[in-house]
Design an enzyme around this catalytic site. Structure first.
Site, PDB file in Angstrom:
ATOM      1  N   GLU A  11       0.806  -1.219   0.000  1.00 34.79           N
ATOM      2  CA  GLU A  11       0.000   0.000   0.000  1.00 34.79           C
ATOM      3  C   GLU A  11       0.849   1.282   0.000  1.00 34.79           C
ATOM      4  OE1 GLU A  11      -4.033  -1.640   2.238  1.00 34.79           O
ATOM      5  OE2 GLU A  11      -2.575  -0.493   3.398  1.00 34.79           O
TER       6      GLU A  11
ATOM      7  N   GLU B 116      -6.503  -7.951  -0.927  1.00 37.09           N
ATOM      8  CA  GLU B 116      -7.026  -7.892   0.435  1.00 37.09           C
ATOM      9  C   GLU B 116      -8.523  -7.624   0.412  1.00 37.09           C
ATOM     10  OE1 GLU B 116      -5.251  -5.278   3.268  1.00 37.09           O
ATOM     11  OE2 GLU B 116      -3.199  -5.720   2.634  1.00 37.09           O
TER      12      GLU B 116
END
Length: 688
Positions: A157, A313
């Site tokens: 991320e 995710e």
């Protein structure tokens, strides 16, 4: 389009798994052994490993401990479980921050951050880049040929910016390369405003909390620079990995409509796009709107590289960081997971495999809760997903045919948000794009989500909501697209500024003589902002050729436009612009362009885009899609797959298209009329 592309060469089917953090359990070999058994039970076949394990891999500078990871990877390989092996740059060990403080970010107030949290490292720091290269090289040398490893999970991320002296110097060099001279920079930044003219490069700094709104072009260029820094750092991370095994694919997990970086640029650094999806299910009464919004971002991730993506995710139960951490109702986990696959994902993966015992994510959802087994509601739902994915394995690698493209452009979004008008509370760019997307989504018509610089030629229809910032040559390319037979839909607040955030002169959109103005056949005089409670009536002419008519309401923004070569299809019927056109159509060459001069609601958008699909011959996978049902298509050379998903808490009757269809879940032939239960998903297939 590419009908079949296996994005992970070592894998031919769909992936199902989670983020796995064995370093948290090295003192519990019994738990590590149990994990394998539970992965098999829940039908998981892939794990992301090592994302935050740097301090375990290198507890002291230069002293590496890989033996624990050897055992984990060997054990997973022996049981047929694949691995995305992560580079650990997302969180540094404490020794690195202590010995090399320049790795710590400096915030916009010019205060250096302390060690802690994660993702607070400087992408320009020479020391950080050196240490990342060392650990990544060690990992690549040891594991790039390991039988479990199917790809690299690069960092985690990417996000944020740094205002340290390294980044300031890099920013100035970036500006020098872009503009060449201070004279040109001052001209294109309009820096005479408030006497901000620069006479030395050293006077330029990144935006700060004080005075940061003064020069919009500075803020826009800073965001572009930060994107380039992140992409450069990502490429820096990948270089040692590829030098040792160039065939092992790389991915970096993105985050929906993440604001910091232009994902069109960041995606160029990686082989496969993956992303982390956490919709706020059951927050609002309109679950269908959330399903549409989520579907749009799945389509964006697929379009970034025009190939299948990975859902890296999602939560199997709930998050711990959203305002209200609500559980998903029975069946919604399977439905939301299959929605990702429907829109182009070749995986369903979760954060996390096993809940941590302590720290900030100890209550974040996981496949295995603190109870330690999978005989739970969540465990059973995860198992159901794994079983379903096994039954539709043939979908992996298939493509998504799209005749429609919706423009969602990061730089345009940044410029809109920083424009200081016309609405400083609620321009709602992302939601506006989704509102237009929904007009196609609820018909089952697949859309690509593109940026301004993408190729327009594959599409029949392009929708460009609020194209405020026009990049070079885009207006010309849109004109060519329409002249050669395409259909363009543009809206209010389009063609206002150029790439440097300078307003066009001679009338909007695009300025006097602009190809965009010729294409649309109108000019916009002014725009009015409405308070949230205000609505303004407009009427669609029943004889305008759209196939519908009646009264509708505009909200938020309404533009005062004048006809040049366009014809009016609807008019305002009250308020400041009473009697002025609000919907227009302009013929150009073999195609046409529509203009929508006000923000419209779901009722109008539904009728308008249904009419557009009929008028311009768009393929619909199903003649009628019931309210609350989403129908999405994937296909390869041999087969077509329809994902029929009910996002309502009540059953729906569905009529399938003509032909011979098979239920991929049961293997049974599909009847023409079928009922889909609340929160149910059914995948059917036919031979082409």
């Amino acid at each position: 389009m590419n009908y079949k592309k296996q994005i992970i060469p070592k894998i031919k089917g769909l992936l199902h798994g989670a983020d796995y953090n064995p370093e948290q359990w090295l003192d519990r070999p019994d738990i590590l052994a149990k994990d394998i058994e539970l992965m098999k039970q829940t039908r998981c076949n892939v794990m992301s490993v090592g994302i935050f394990s740097w301090s375990t891999l290198e507890p002291v500078e230069g002293e590496f401990q890989f033996e624990w990871l050897d055992k984990v990877l060997d054990n997973l390989a022996n049981h047929g479980i694949s691995v995305f092996l992560a580079t650990p740059s997302g969180a540094r060990p404490a020794w690195l921050s202590e010995r090399y403080p320049d790795v710590l970010r400096v915030n916009s107030a010019r205060v250096r951050q302390l060690h802690g949290e994660r993702h607070n490292h400087c992408y320009s720091s020479p020391n950080y880049r050196e240490k990342v290269t060392i650990i990544n090289t060690k990992l690549a040398e040891r594991y790039s040929q390991h039988p479990a490893v199917i790809g690299w999970h690069v960092s985690n991320e990417y996000g944020g910016d740094c205002h340290c002296h390294y980044c300031q110097a890099e920013f100035r060099e970036w500006l020098k390369n872009k503009y060449g001279s201070l004279e040109r920079l001052n001209q294109l930044w309009w820096s005479t405003f408030w006497s901000h003219t620069y006479t030395r490069w050293e006077q330029i700094e990144s935006p700060s909390p004080i005075g940061e709104n003064s020069i919009h072009a500075l803020k826009l260029d800073w965001k572009r620079f930060c994107t380039d820094r992140a992409a450069n750092f990502c490429a820096h991370e990948i270089a040692p990995l590829k030098s040792i095994n160039p065939d092992l694919p790389t991915t970096a997990n993105l985050m929906e409509y993440f604001y910091d970086y232009n994902y069109w640029e960041l995606a160029k650094s990686i082989d496969v796009v993956s992303w982390d999806s956490y919709p706020l299910w059951h927050r609002d009464s309109d679950e269908v709107a959330l399903a549409c919004y989520t579907g749009m971002y799945h389509d964006l991730m697929r379009t970034l590289k025009n190939q299948p993506f990975l859902l890296m995710e999602s939560t199997p139960s709930q998050t711990n960081w959203q305002p209200i951490t609500k559980l998903k109702k029975d069946g919604v986990h399977l439905l939301s997971s299959l929605q990702a696959v429907a829109h182009g994902s070749d995986s369903v993966q979760y954060f996390q495999w096993r809940k941590s015992r302590g720290s900030v994510e100890k209550f974040h959802g996981a496949v295995i809760d603190h109870v330690g087994h999978a005989n739970t509601r969540t465990g059973r739902e995860v198992t159901a997903v794994g079983e379903y994915l096994q039954q539709i394995n043939a979908v992996a690698g298939s493509g998504t045919p799209a005749e429609v493209a919706i423009i969602f452009d990061w730089e345009n979004r940044w410029a809109i948000d920083d424009a200081s008008g016309p609405r400083n509370e609620g321009m709602h760019y992302e939601q506006t794009v989704c509102d237009h997307y929904r007009g196609f989504w609820q018909q089952g018509i697949s859309c690509d989500i593109i940026e301004q610089l993408c190729d327009f030629t594959p599409y029949k229809v392009i929708v460009a909501p609020m194209l405020y910032l026009l990049k070079p040559n885009v207006a010309e390319r849109l004109e060519t697209f329409v002249a050669q037979g395409g259909t363009l839909v543009a809206t209010y607040w389009s063609g206002i500024v150029d790439h440097n955030d300078l307003c066009f002169l001679g009338g909007f959109p695009g300025g006097e003589g602009s190809p965009l103005r010729r294409t649309l056949g109108i000019w916009a005089e002014e725009i009015d902002s409405l308070y949230d409670h205000e609505r303004v009536r407009f009427d669609v002419d029943t004889n305008a050729g759209l196939g519908f008519g009646g009264e509708f309401k505009a909200k938020h923004l309404m533009e005062h436009i004048h006809l040049e070569t366009a014809q009016a299809l609807a008019y305002y019927r009250e308020d400041l612009f009473d009697g002025c056109p609000v919907i227009t159509k302009n013929h150009l060459g073999q195609g046409c362009a529509y203009y929508i001069a006000a923000r419209t609601g779901t009722e109008f958008n539904t009728l308008f885009y249904s009419a557009l699909a009929d008028l311009h011959g768009l393929h619909k996978p199903m003649a009628h899609v019931p309210d609350g049902v989403s129908v999405t298509t994937r296909e390869d050379q041999q087969s077509r797959y329809l994902f029929i998903m009910n996002f309502m808490n009540e059953p729906r009757d569905v009529t399938v298209p003509p032909g011979t269809w098979v239920n991929e879940n049961t293997g049974d032939a599909v009847e023409e009329n079928m009922m889909i239960q609340p929160y149910q998903v059914i995948v059917i297939s036919s031979q082409k």
